[in-house]
Design a protein around this motif. Structure first.
Motif, PDB file in Angstrom:
ATOM      1  N   ALA A 187      -3.105  -8.901  -8.311  1.00 51.93           N
ATOM      2  CA  ALA A 187      -1.677  -8.584  -8.255  1.00 51.93           C
ATOM      3  C   ALA A 187      -1.272  -7.975  -6.926  1.00 51.93           C
ATOM      4  O   ALA A 187      -0.135  -8.173  -6.462  1.00 51.93           O
ATOM      5  CB  ALA A 187      -1.322  -7.637  -9.393  1.00 51.93           C
ATOM      6  N   LEU A 188      -2.179  -7.257  -6.280  1.00 54.23           N
ATOM      7  CA  LEU A 188      -1.851  -6.578  -5.032  1.00 54.23           C
ATOM      8  C   LEU A 188      -2.397  -7.294  -3.805  1.00 54.23           C
ATOM      9  O   LEU A 188      -2.260  -6.776  -2.674  1.00 54.23           O
ATOM     10  CB  LEU A 188      -2.386  -5.136  -5.080  1.00 54.23           C
ATOM     11  CG  LEU A 188      -1.849  -4.279  -6.233  1.00 54.23           C
ATOM     12  CD1 LEU A 188      -2.511  -2.914  -6.243  1.00 54.23           C
ATOM     13  CD2 LEU A 188      -0.338  -4.138  -6.135  1.00 54.23           C
ATOM     14  N   SER A 189      -3.044  -8.418  -4.000  1.00 55.08           N
ATOM     15  CA  SER A 189      -3.601  -9.229  -2.898  1.00 55.08           C
ATOM     16  C   SER A 189      -4.547  -8.410  -2.023  1.00 55.08           C
ATOM     17  O   SER A 189      -4.449  -8.400  -0.779  1.00 55.08           O
ATOM     18  CB  SER A 189      -2.476  -9.832  -2.041  1.00 55.08           C
ATOM     19  OG  SER A 189      -1.625 -10.637  -2.834  1.00 55.08           O
ATOM     20  N   LEU A 190      -5.479  -7.723  -2.675  1.00 58.82           N
ATOM     21  CA  LEU A 190      -6.455  -6.919  -1.961  1.00 58.82           C
ATOM     22  C   LEU A 190      -7.756  -7.706  -1.819  1.00 58.82           C
ATOM     23  O   LEU A 190      -8.192  -8.382  -2.750  1.00 58.82           O
ATOM     24  CB  LEU A 190      -6.706  -5.607  -2.707  1.00 58.82           C
ATOM     25  CG  LEU A 190      -5.498  -4.662  -2.761  1.00 58.82           C
ATOM     26  CD1 LEU A 190      -5.786  -3.484  -3.674  1.00 58.82           C
ATOM     27  CD2 LEU A 190      -5.136  -4.167  -1.366  1.00 58.82           C
ATOM     28  N   PRO A 191      -8.420  -7.598  -0.674  1.00 55.45           N
ATOM     29  CA  PRO A 191      -9.609  -8.418  -0.439  1.00 55.45           C
ATOM     30  C   PRO A 191     -10.862  -7.945  -1.168  1.00 55.45           C
ATOM     31  O   PRO A 191     -11.759  -8.756  -1.425  1.00 55.45           O
ATOM     32  CB  PRO A 191      -9.808  -8.342   1.085  1.00 55.45           C
ATOM     33  CG  PRO A 191      -9.155  -7.052   1.479  1.00 55.45           C
ATOM     34  CD  PRO A 191      -8.005  -6.853   0.537  1.00 55.45           C
ATOM     35  N   SER A 192     -10.957  -6.660  -1.531  1.00 54.44           N
ATOM     36  CA  SER A 192     -12.188  -6.160  -2.142  1.00 54.44           C
ATOM     37  C   SER A 192     -11.870  -5.002  -3.084  1.00 54.44           C
ATOM     38  O   SER A 192     -10.786  -4.410  -3.052  1.00 54.44           O
ATOM     39  CB  SER A 192     -13.178  -5.704  -1.062  1.00 54.44           C
ATOM     40  OG  SER A 192     -12.651  -4.586  -0.359  1.00 54.44           O
ATOM     41  N   THR A 193     -12.873  -4.676  -3.919  1.00 48.54           N
ATOM     42  CA  THR A 193     -12.715  -3.527  -4.819  1.00 48.54           C
ATOM     43  C   THR A 193     -12.675  -2.208  -4.049  1.00 48.54           C
ATOM     44  O   THR A 193     -12.055  -1.249  -4.507  1.00 48.54           O
ATOM     45  CB  THR A 193     -13.870  -3.492  -5.827  1.00 48.54           C
ATOM     46  OG1 THR A 193     -15.119  -3.447  -5.125  1.00 48.54           O
ATOM     47  CG2 THR A 193     -13.858  -4.731  -6.714  1.00 48.54           C
ATOM     48  N   ALA A 194     -13.314  -2.166  -2.878  1.00 53.24           N
ATOM     49  CA  ALA A 194     -13.259  -0.946  -2.068  1.00 53.24           C
ATOM     50  C   ALA A 194     -11.838  -0.680  -1.602  1.00 53.24           C
ATOM     51  O   ALA A 194     -11.358   0.472  -1.596  1.00 53.24           O
ATOM     52  CB  ALA A 194     -14.198  -1.066  -0.872  1.00 53.24           C
ATOM     53  N   ASP A 195     -11.115  -1.746  -1.194  1.00 51.49           N
ATOM     54  CA  ASP A 195      -9.713  -1.576  -0.803  1.00 51.49           C
ATOM     55  C   ASP A 195      -8.859  -1.132  -1.999  1.00 51.49           C
ATOM     56  O   ASP A 195      -7.929  -0.318  -1.851  1.00 51.49           O
ATOM     57  CB  ASP A 195      -9.181  -2.882  -0.230  1.00 51.49           C
ATOM     58  CG  ASP A 195      -9.845  -3.258   1.087  1.00 51.49           C
ATOM     59  OD1 ASP A 195     -10.239  -2.331   1.829  1.00 51.49           O
ATOM     60  OD2 ASP A 195      -9.985  -4.462   1.363  1.00 51.49           O
ATOM     61  N   LEU A 196      -9.184  -1.661  -3.175  1.00 54.35           N
ATOM     62  CA  LEU A 196      -8.449  -1.260  -4.377  1.00 54.35           C
ATOM     63  C   LEU A 196      -8.680   0.214  -4.689  1.00 54.35           C
ATOM     64  O   LEU A 196      -7.726   0.954  -4.969  1.00 54.35           O
ATOM     65  CB  LEU A 196      -8.871  -2.124  -5.563  1.00 54.35           C
ATOM     66  CG  LEU A 196      -8.289  -1.725  -6.919  1.00 54.35           C
ATOM     67  CD1 LEU A 196      -6.776  -1.852  -6.910  1.00 54.35           C
ATOM     68  CD2 LEU A 196      -8.893  -2.563  -8.041  1.00 54.35           C
ATOM     69  N   GLU A 197      -9.915   0.646  -4.643  1.00 50.94           N
ATOM     70  CA  GLU A 197     -10.218   2.051  -4.930  1.00 50.94           C
ATOM     71  C   GLU A 197      -9.568   2.966  -3.903  1.00 50.94           C
ATOM     72  O   GLU A 197      -9.097   4.059  -4.230  1.00 50.94           O
ATOM     73  CB  GLU A 197     -11.732   2.256  -4.956  1.00 50.94           C
ATOM     74  CG  GLU A 197     -12.405   1.609  -6.159  1.00 50.94           C
ATOM     75  CD  GLU A 197     -13.916   1.751  -6.118  1.00 50.94           C
ATOM     76  OE1 GLU A 197     -14.444   2.132  -5.042  1.00 50.94           O
ATOM     77  OE2 GLU A 197     -14.572   1.477  -7.149  1.00 50.94           O
ATOM     78  N   SER A 198      -9.514   2.539  -2.634  1.00 52.99           N
ATOM     79  CA  SER A 198      -8.840   3.337  -1.610  1.00 52.99           C
ATOM     80  C   SER A 198      -7.348   3.442  -1.885  1.00 52.99           C
ATOM     81  O   SER A 198      -6.745   4.522  -1.734  1.00 52.99           O
ATOM     82  CB  SER A 198      -9.079   2.699  -0.236  1.00 52.99           C
ATOM     83  OG  SER A 198      -8.384   3.408   0.764  1.00 52.99           O
ATOM     84  N   LEU A 199      -6.722   2.341  -2.333  1.00 49.79           N
ATOM     85  CA  LEU A 199      -5.299   2.360  -2.651  1.00 49.79           C
ATOM     86  C   LEU A 199      -5.017   3.255  -3.854  1.00 49.79           C
ATOM     87  O   LEU A 199      -4.053   4.040  -3.838  1.00 49.79           O
ATOM     88  CB  LEU A 199      -4.823   0.938  -2.917  1.00 49.79           C
ATOM     89  CG  LEU A 199      -3.340   0.779  -3.255  1.00 49.79           C
ATOM     90  CD1 LEU A 199      -2.491   1.078  -2.020  1.00 49.79           C
ATOM     91  CD2 LEU A 199      -3.044  -0.607  -3.789  1.00 49.79           C
ATOM     92  N   VAL A 200      -5.838   3.148  -4.902  1.00 43.32           N
ATOM     93  CA  VAL A 200      -5.630   3.969  -6.098  1.00 43.32           C
ATOM     94  C   VAL A 200      -5.818   5.448  -5.760  1.00 43.32           C
ATOM     95  O   VAL A 200      -5.058   6.314  -6.220  1.00 43.32           O
ATOM     96  CB  VAL A 200      -6.594   3.528  -7.214  1.00 43.32           C
ATOM     97  CG1 VAL A 200      -6.524   4.501  -8.398  1.00 43.32           C
ATOM     98  CG2 VAL A 200      -6.269   2.115  -7.679  1.00 43.32           C
ATOM     99  N   THR A 201      -6.805   5.747  -4.923  1.00 42.66           N
ATOM    100  CA  THR A 201      -7.023   7.140  -4.510  1.00 42.66           C
ATOM    101  C   THR A 201      -5.820   7.679  -3.755  1.00 42.66           C
ATOM    102  O   THR A 201      -5.387   8.824  -3.954  1.00 42.66           O
ATOM    103  CB  THR A 201      -8.289   7.236  -3.650  1.00 42.66           C
ATOM    104  OG1 THR A 201      -9.404   6.727  -4.375  1.00 42.66           O
ATOM    105  CG2 THR A 201      -8.554   8.674  -3.259  1.00 42.66           C
ATOM    106  N   ALA A 202      -5.244   6.868  -2.871  1.00 42.46           N
ATOM    107  CA  ALA A 202      -4.044   7.292  -2.140  1.00 42.46           C
ATOM    108  C   ALA A 202      -2.882   7.533  -3.097  1.00 42.46           C
ATOM    109  O   ALA A 202      -2.114   8.501  -2.933  1.00 42.46           O
ATOM    110  CB  ALA A 202      -3.684   6.227  -1.104  1.00 42.46           C
TER     111      ALA A 202
END
Length: 319
Positions: free
Chosen positions: A125-140
């Motif tokens: 849904a957010l067009s993120l390349p990896s789970t690490a980018d997702l976790e960084s976004l959720v943390t922010a």
């Protein structure tokens, strides 16, 4: 979360001031104003800026084509999502700050409708390349704070468990009539529930009053019955005492004395009593005495073999 909304409104005020105070309404100026507002790290609400006449001037048919997309872009930042931005053509290209902002706002919208979000669904849904980018976004998003959530990367599938969401997304103006209708219907249902509750409360109070009256009536009847029973018992006791005294004609002490005399064989009249007083039943006599007698050897303590004989006392009634 309310403090987050207040800070977002405060961060938007300088851009609103520029839109209202500047007489220059050129499309380039308005486009730059929108770009700066959506790129600011602390702005998350845009409805008030979107409603200003300066921003709405971009909807004019005279607006050049290259600037018309900025109005739609601001609407997406106000209540849209990343997927909507990708699906809408002819929109301005986003900077890295704008891309991060729109992904955060999209995550906020997704968390408002789903409390458990999987990593694969969010990445798509957010067009993120990896789970690490997702976790960084959720943390922010957690540290802003836009959401209150917990990452569960070890679960199957990995999930983001959301427990709270900040009230930062704006509402489209065209959805207001529908919301008003929904709220009106909800208010009517609440009124019906309140009416039913009041009716039930009145019924419960009425039943409680009836039970209280019945209990009081029962206690009064019980108290009267106990009093009548006690009065009857006292009356029976008094009747028994007075009836026994009138039948005998004597006090109870005299009746007891007569009973004792009968048991001992003693006469109950005065003459017999005098005879007994004159004759104590004991007299001395020789060996030939007449009458009903009982010989008692007064030498009970002497030896049987002694030659000395003592006179006997004869016990009995005189002839």
């Amino acid at each position: 979360m309310d403090q987050t909304h207040a800070r977002a409104l405060e961060a938007l005020q300088p851009f609103i001031h520029l839109a209202l105070s500047n007489s220059a309404t050129s499309p380039r100026f308005v486009a730059n104003l929108i770009t700066n507002a959506t790129s600011s790290p602390h702005t998350y609400v845009f409805a008030e800026l979107l409603e200003s006449p300066t921003i709405q001037s971009l909807s004019s048919p005279d607006t050049p084509a290259e600037y018309r997309g900025y109005l739609k872009l601001l609407e997406i930042f106000a209540w849209g999502t990343w997927q909507e931005y990708q699906a809408t053509p002819n929109l301005p290209k986003l900077s890295s700050e704008q891309s991060l902002k729109l992904r955060l706002l999209s995550l906020l919208s997704l968390a408002s409708t789903n409390t458990t979000l999987t990593y694969p669904a969010l990445t798509k849904a957010l067009s993120l390349p990896s789970t690490a980018d997702l976790e960084s976004l959720v943390t922010a998003a957690i540290y802003v704070p836009l959401i209150t959530a917990r990452l569960s990367p070890a679960s199957h599938p990995p999930t983001v468990n959301v427990t709270a969401v900040a009230p930062l997304r704006d509402v489209p103006s065209q959805s207001l009539p529908k919301m008003t209708s929904v709220l009106t219907e909800w208010e009517a249902r609440c009124g019906e529930v309140v009416t039913d509750l009041e009716t039930e409360i009145a019924r419960v109070k009425e039943n409680a009053a009836k039970r209280h009256a019945e209990e009081q009536e029962y206690e009064a009847l019980l108290s009267d019955a106990v009093k009548r029973r006690q009065a009857a018992a006292n009356s029976n006791l008094d009747g028994a005492t007075s009836g026994g005294s009138s039948r005998s004609g004597k006090p109870s002490s005299s009746r007891r004395m007569d009973s004792w005399r009968s048991a001992m064989g003693v006469g109950s009249n005065k003459r017999e009593a005098d005879d007994i007083a004159e004759d104590d039943g004991f007299f001395e006599s020789g060996e030939g005495g007449a009458g009903s007698r009982m010989d008692i050897d007064e030498g009970a303590g002497s030896s049987r073999g002694g030659s000395t004989r003592h006179p006997k006392r004869v016990v009995g009634r005189k002839p």
